[in-house]
Motif scaffolding. Structure first.
Motif, PDB file in Angstrom:
ATOM      1  N   VAL A 177      -2.628  -1.717  -7.045  1.00 20.10           N
ATOM      2  CA  VAL A 177      -1.675  -2.695  -6.494  1.00 20.10           C
ATOM      3  C   VAL A 177      -2.296  -4.080  -6.403  1.00 20.10           C
ATOM      4  O   VAL A 177      -1.927  -4.884  -5.547  1.00 20.10           O
ATOM      5  N   ARG A 178      -3.230  -4.390  -7.282  1.00 23.39           N
ATOM      6  CA  ARG A 178      -3.969  -5.655  -7.186  1.00 23.39           C
ATOM      7  C   ARG A 178      -3.034  -6.864  -7.236  1.00 23.39           C
ATOM      8  O   ARG A 178      -3.149  -7.791  -6.433  1.00 23.39           O
ATOM      9  N   GLY A 179      -2.109  -6.872  -8.189  1.00 32.90           N
ATOM     10  CA  GLY A 179      -1.199  -8.011  -8.307  1.00 32.90           C
ATOM     11  C   GLY A 179      -0.365  -8.233  -7.063  1.00 32.90           C
ATOM     12  O   GLY A 179      -0.195  -9.362  -6.591  1.00 32.90           O
ATOM     13  N   SER A 180       0.158  -7.154  -6.494  1.00 38.36           N
ATOM     14  CA  SER A 180       0.975  -7.277  -5.298  1.00 38.36           C
ATOM     15  C   SER A 180       0.156  -7.717  -4.093  1.00 38.36           C
ATOM     16  O   SER A 180       0.663  -8.417  -3.217  1.00 38.36           O
ATOM     17  N   LEU A 181      -1.106  -7.307  -4.027  1.00 38.14           N
ATOM     18  CA  LEU A 181      -1.966  -7.755  -2.932  1.00 38.14           C
ATOM     19  C   LEU A 181      -2.167  -9.263  -2.979  1.00 38.14           C
ATOM     20  O   LEU A 181      -2.140  -9.938  -1.948  1.00 38.14           O
ATOM     21  N   PHE A 182      -2.368  -9.803  -4.163  1.00 36.36           N
ATOM     22  CA  PHE A 182      -2.479 -11.253  -4.291  1.00 36.36           C
ATOM     23  C   PHE A 182      -1.151 -11.920  -3.933  1.00 36.36           C
ATOM     24  O   PHE A 182      -1.139 -13.028  -3.387  1.00 36.36           O
ATOM     25  N   GLY A 183      -0.048 -11.268  -4.253  1.00 38.31           N
ATOM     26  CA  GLY A 183       1.247 -11.810  -3.869  1.00 38.31           C
ATOM     27  C   GLY A 183       1.385 -11.927  -2.364  1.00 38.31           C
ATOM     28  O   GLY A 183       1.916 -12.919  -1.848  1.00 38.31           O
ATOM     29  N   ALA A 184       0.897 -10.925  -1.626  1.00 41.13           N
ATOM     30  CA  ALA A 184       0.946 -10.979  -0.168  1.00 41.13           C
ATOM     31  C   ALA A 184       0.110 -12.127   0.369  1.00 41.13           C
ATOM     32  O   ALA A 184       0.502 -12.819   1.323  1.00 41.13           O
ATOM     33  N   VAL A 185      -1.040 -12.362  -0.263  1.00 45.53           N
ATOM     34  CA  VAL A 185      -1.903 -13.462   0.165  1.00 45.53           C
ATOM     35  C   VAL A 185      -1.232 -14.806  -0.090  1.00 45.53           C
ATOM     36  O   VAL A 185      -1.272 -15.710   0.748  1.00 45.53           O
ATOM     37  N   PHE A 186      -0.573 -14.942  -1.230  1.00 46.97           N
ATOM     38  CA  PHE A 186       0.091 -16.204  -1.542  1.00 46.97           C
ATOM     39  C   PHE A 186       1.280 -16.454  -0.621  1.00 46.97           C
ATOM     40  O   PHE A 186       1.606 -17.609  -0.313  1.00 46.97           O
ATOM     41  N   LEU A 187       1.934 -15.395  -0.169  1.00 49.72           N
ATOM     42  CA  LEU A 187       2.995 -15.573   0.815  1.00 49.72           C
ATOM     43  C   LEU A 187       2.428 -16.143   2.116  1.00 49.72           C
ATOM     44  O   LEU A 187       3.020 -17.041   2.733  1.00 49.72           O
ATOM     45  N   GLY A 188       1.287 -15.617   2.545  1.00 50.01           N
ATOM     46  CA  GLY A 188       0.633 -16.168   3.728  1.00 50.01           C
ATOM     47  C   GLY A 188       0.186 -17.600   3.514  1.00 50.01           C
ATOM     48  O   GLY A 188       0.288 -18.445   4.420  1.00 50.01           O
TER      49      GLY A 188
ATOM     50  N   LEU B  71       0.821  -1.215   0.000  1.00 53.11           N
ATOM     51  CA  LEU B  71       0.000   0.000   0.000  1.00 53.11           C
ATOM     52  C   LEU B  71       0.853   1.263   0.000  1.00 53.11           C
ATOM     53  O   LEU B  71       0.446   2.296  -0.541  1.00 53.11           O
ATOM     54  N   LEU B  72       2.027   1.186   0.608  1.00 53.26           N
ATOM     55  CA  LEU B  72       2.911   2.356   0.623  1.00 53.26           C
ATOM     56  C   LEU B  72       3.456   2.680  -0.759  1.00 53.26           C
ATOM     57  O   LEU B  72       3.938   3.800  -0.982  1.00 53.26           O
ATOM     58  N   THR B  73       3.395   1.712  -1.680  1.00 54.57           N
ATOM     59  CA  THR B  73       3.870   1.976  -3.042  1.00 54.57           C
ATOM     60  C   THR B  73       2.823   2.664  -3.911  1.00 54.57           C
ATOM     61  O   THR B  73       3.133   3.074  -5.030  1.00 54.57           O
ATOM     62  N   THR B  74       1.596   2.791  -3.422  1.00 51.41           N
ATOM     63  CA  THR B  74       0.563   3.475  -4.197  1.00 51.41           C
ATOM     64  C   THR B  74       0.905   4.961  -4.305  1.00 51.41           C
ATOM     65  O   THR B  74       1.132   5.624  -3.290  1.00 51.41           O
ATOM     66  N   PRO B  75       0.981   5.507  -5.503  1.00 49.20           N
ATOM     67  CA  PRO B  75       1.308   6.939  -5.651  1.00 49.20           C
ATOM     68  C   PRO B  75       0.331   7.824  -4.880  1.00 49.20           C
ATOM     69  O   PRO B  75      -0.886   7.691  -5.025  1.00 49.20           O
TER      70      PRO B  75
ATOM     71  N   LEU C 289       4.769 -18.183  -7.260  1.00 50.41           N
ATOM     72  CA  LEU C 289       3.696 -17.341  -7.794  1.00 50.41           C
ATOM     73  C   LEU C 289       3.566 -16.048  -7.002  1.00 50.41           C
ATOM     74  O   LEU C 289       3.324 -14.976  -7.571  1.00 50.41           O
ATOM     75  N   ALA C 290       3.746 -16.133  -5.681  1.00 47.28           N
ATOM     76  CA  ALA C 290       3.690 -14.931  -4.847  1.00 47.28           C
ATOM     77  C   ALA C 290       4.790 -13.947  -5.224  1.00 47.28           C
ATOM     78  O   ALA C 290       4.557 -12.741  -5.360  1.00 47.28           O
ATOM     79  N   ARG C 291       6.012 -14.454  -5.396  1.00 45.11           N
ATOM     80  CA  ARG C 291       7.117 -13.572  -5.776  1.00 45.11           C
ATOM     81  C   ARG C 291       6.881 -12.948  -7.140  1.00 45.11           C
ATOM     82  O   ARG C 291       7.211 -11.779  -7.372  1.00 45.11           O
ATOM     83  N   LEU C 292       6.311 -13.720  -8.064  1.00 41.31           N
ATOM     84  CA  LEU C 292       6.034 -13.198  -9.387  1.00 41.31           C
ATOM     85  C   LEU C 292       5.009 -12.065  -9.337  1.00 41.31           C
ATOM     86  O   LEU C 292       5.179 -11.019  -9.972  1.00 41.31           O
ATOM     87  N   LEU C 293       3.953 -12.264  -8.547  1.00 41.58           N
ATOM     88  CA  LEU C 293       2.924 -11.229  -8.428  1.00 41.58           C
ATOM     89  C   LEU C 293       3.474  -9.971  -7.757  1.00 41.58           C
ATOM     90  O   LEU C 293       3.157  -8.854  -8.157  1.00 41.58           O
ATOM     91  N   LEU C 294       4.274 -10.158  -6.712  1.00 40.73           N
ATOM     92  CA  LEU C 294       4.864  -9.003  -6.029  1.00 40.73           C
ATOM     93  C   LEU C 294       5.813  -8.252  -6.959  1.00 40.73           C
ATOM     94  O   LEU C 294       5.845  -7.015  -6.965  1.00 40.73           O
ATOM     95  N   ARG C 295       6.571  -8.985  -7.748  1.00 39.22           N
ATOM     96  CA  ARG C 295       7.506  -8.333  -8.686  1.00 39.22           C
ATOM     97  C   ARG C 295       6.751  -7.562  -9.747  1.00 39.22           C
ATOM     98  O   ARG C 295       7.128  -6.430 -10.086  1.00 39.22           O
ATOM     99  N   GLN C 296       5.678  -8.130 -10.281  1.00 35.89           N
ATOM    100  CA  GLN C 296       4.890  -7.423 -11.281  1.00 35.89           C
ATOM    101  C   GLN C 296       4.259  -6.168 -10.697  1.00 35.89           C
ATOM    102  O   GLN C 296       4.167  -5.145 -11.352  1.00 35.89           O
ATOM    103  N   GLY C 297       3.820  -6.273  -9.424  1.00 36.05           N
ATOM    104  CA  GLY C 297       3.231  -5.113  -8.782  1.00 36.05           C
ATOM    105  C   GLY C 297       4.231  -3.993  -8.606  1.00 36.05           C
ATOM    106  O   GLY C 297       3.916  -2.813  -8.827  1.00 36.05           O
ATOM    107  N   ARG C 298       5.480  -4.327  -8.244  1.00 36.53           N
ATOM    108  CA  ARG C 298       6.509  -3.289  -8.084  1.00 36.53           C
ATOM    109  C   ARG C 298       6.868  -2.662  -9.424  1.00 36.53           C
ATOM    110  O   ARG C 298       7.110  -1.462  -9.538  1.00 36.53           O
ATOM    111  N   MET C 299       6.925  -3.495 -10.478  1.00 40.78           N
ATOM    112  CA  MET C 299       7.251  -2.957 -11.800  1.00 40.78           C
ATOM    113  C   MET C 299       6.153  -2.037 -12.301  1.00 40.78           C
ATOM    114  O   MET C 299       6.420  -1.003 -12.926  1.00 40.78           O
ATOM    115  N   ALA C 300       4.893  -2.388 -11.996  1.00 41.10           N
ATOM    116  CA  ALA C 300       3.782  -1.546 -12.413  1.00 41.10           C
ATOM    117  C   ALA C 300       3.782  -0.220 -11.663  1.00 41.10           C
ATOM    118  O   ALA C 300       3.414   0.831 -12.185  1.00 41.10           O
ATOM    119  N   ALA C 301       4.231  -0.269 -10.378  1.00 44.98           N
ATOM    120  CA  ALA C 301       4.283   0.956  -9.588  1.00 44.98           C
ATOM    121  C   ALA C 301       5.394   1.866 -10.060  1.00 44.98           C
ATOM    122  O   ALA C 301       5.322   3.080  -9.944  1.00 44.98           O
TER     123      ALA C 301
END
Length: 323
Positions: free
Chosen positions: A230-241, A200-204, A311-323
């Motif tokens: 940040v939809r992709g990164s949110l799913f990444g956080a869920v997959f980490l859990g 959430l802190l990465t949201t402009p 899959l979690a790392r992939l989603l988090l990485r895509q979310g950071r690249m999109a941000a």
């Protein structure tokens, strides 16, 4: 001389080359270790795979007397308890993360954030003991009877003919699938909350300020701006859990009931892959089919956890690249 030509003309430094080599070696050790674990688990469980074939994955028998083993029951228990944990921890984790980033007073953000992260530092056996001695009696005496009494009025559960009806019935013994899911939810909550907060802190800030400037409410900003950004990164956080929940051993062994059966009720004692391995491994003879079946279960759990975390790392990485 330009910077590019300078880089090409500069002689390589011995220390830099050595450091780069050490980094490659460190990264290679990780890959070799993962590969070695995967190969050892597969080779150790090869006897079970050869005996039962692919049917090992959907056979629900676990009979050491007749040497009949199947992974369906522990796989179902693992997935069901992890799903319950996600249903509880995901909304709570997102709420905690949003509170810490948006509405929490600044002087409380740091201590509350540290308190949430400290939940991850508690040993899993402590969660298991707390779940068995504190949570399970409360579930048996109050929570499970209340759920049974009030879910009978739900329109989706009108009678015993509805298969969903049976999931809310059963003896309130305390330990079981629901209790295991609740304990797992508490354990994965800090991972989801901390990762979601960072996402959430990465949201402009300009996007959120633009929404508020146009008269949007806080709810509209969250659902219409923050989450889509940040939809992709949110799913990444869920997959980490989810990855954390799938591999949990000691805590779930205390509270899930350890009955090797397919789950048919939220209150029923079941087993997970990790709890079966923890309980059955000490009594398995070297070279036996039972020991090979336990290694095969470990191989299945390793593959599932690896896929989920990748899959979690992939989603988090895509979310950071999109941000």
């Amino acid at each position: 001389m330009t910077a590019v030509s300078f880089e090409h003309s500069r002689k390589p430094h011995l220390g830099e080359a050595l450091f780069k080599t050490l980094l490659y070696i460190a990264a290679g050790i990780v890959l070799v270790t993962l590969g070695a674990i995967l190969i050892i688990l597969f080779l150790s469980g090869q006897h079970a795979f050869a005996r039962f074939g692919v049917a090992f994955l959907w056979t629900d028998q676990w009979d050491p007397v007749r040497d009949l083993y199947g992974a369906a029951a522990p796989i179902a228990g693992t997935l069901a308890s992890s799903a319950i944990a996600l249903l509880i921890a995901w909304p709570l984790g997102f709420g905690i993360a949003y509170f810490l980033t948006e509405t929490c007073p600044k002087f409380l953000r740091t201590p509350l954030g540290i308190a949430v992260e400290l939940l991850a530092a508690i040993p899993s056996i402590v969660y298991g003991m707390w779940g068995f001695f504190v949570l399970a009696p409360v579930m048996a005496s109050s929570i499970q009877p209340w759920i049974t009494e009030h879910t009978t009025w739900l329109p989706v559960l009108p009678s015993e003919d509805n298969p969903l009806w049976w999931w809310f019935q059963g003896a309130p013994v305390g330990v079981g699938l629901l209790t295991g899911g609740v304990v797992l939810a508490i354990m994965i909550l800090p991972f989801i909350a901390a990762t979601t907060r960072d996402v959430l802190l990465t949201t402009p800030q300009l996007l959120k300020d633009g929404g508020y400037a146009m008269g949007a409410t806080r709810w509209e900003v969250v659902t219409g701006i923050v989450i889509p950004a940040v939809r992709g990164s949110l799913f990444g956080a869920v997959f980490l859990g989810l990855g954390r929940a799938l591999g949990e051993t000691m805590a779930i062994t205390f509270v899930i009931g350890n009955a090797n059966r397919l789950p048919d009720s939220f209150y029923a004692p079941v087993a997970s892959i990790a709890s079966i391995v923890a309980n059955e491994f000490p009594d398995s003879d070297q070279g036996s089919l039972k020991l090979a079946s336990l290694f095969a279960l470990g191989f299945v759990l390793f593959v599932v956890s690896f896929v989920v975390l990748a899959l979690a790392r992939l989603l988090l990485r895509q979310g950071r690249m999109a941000a």
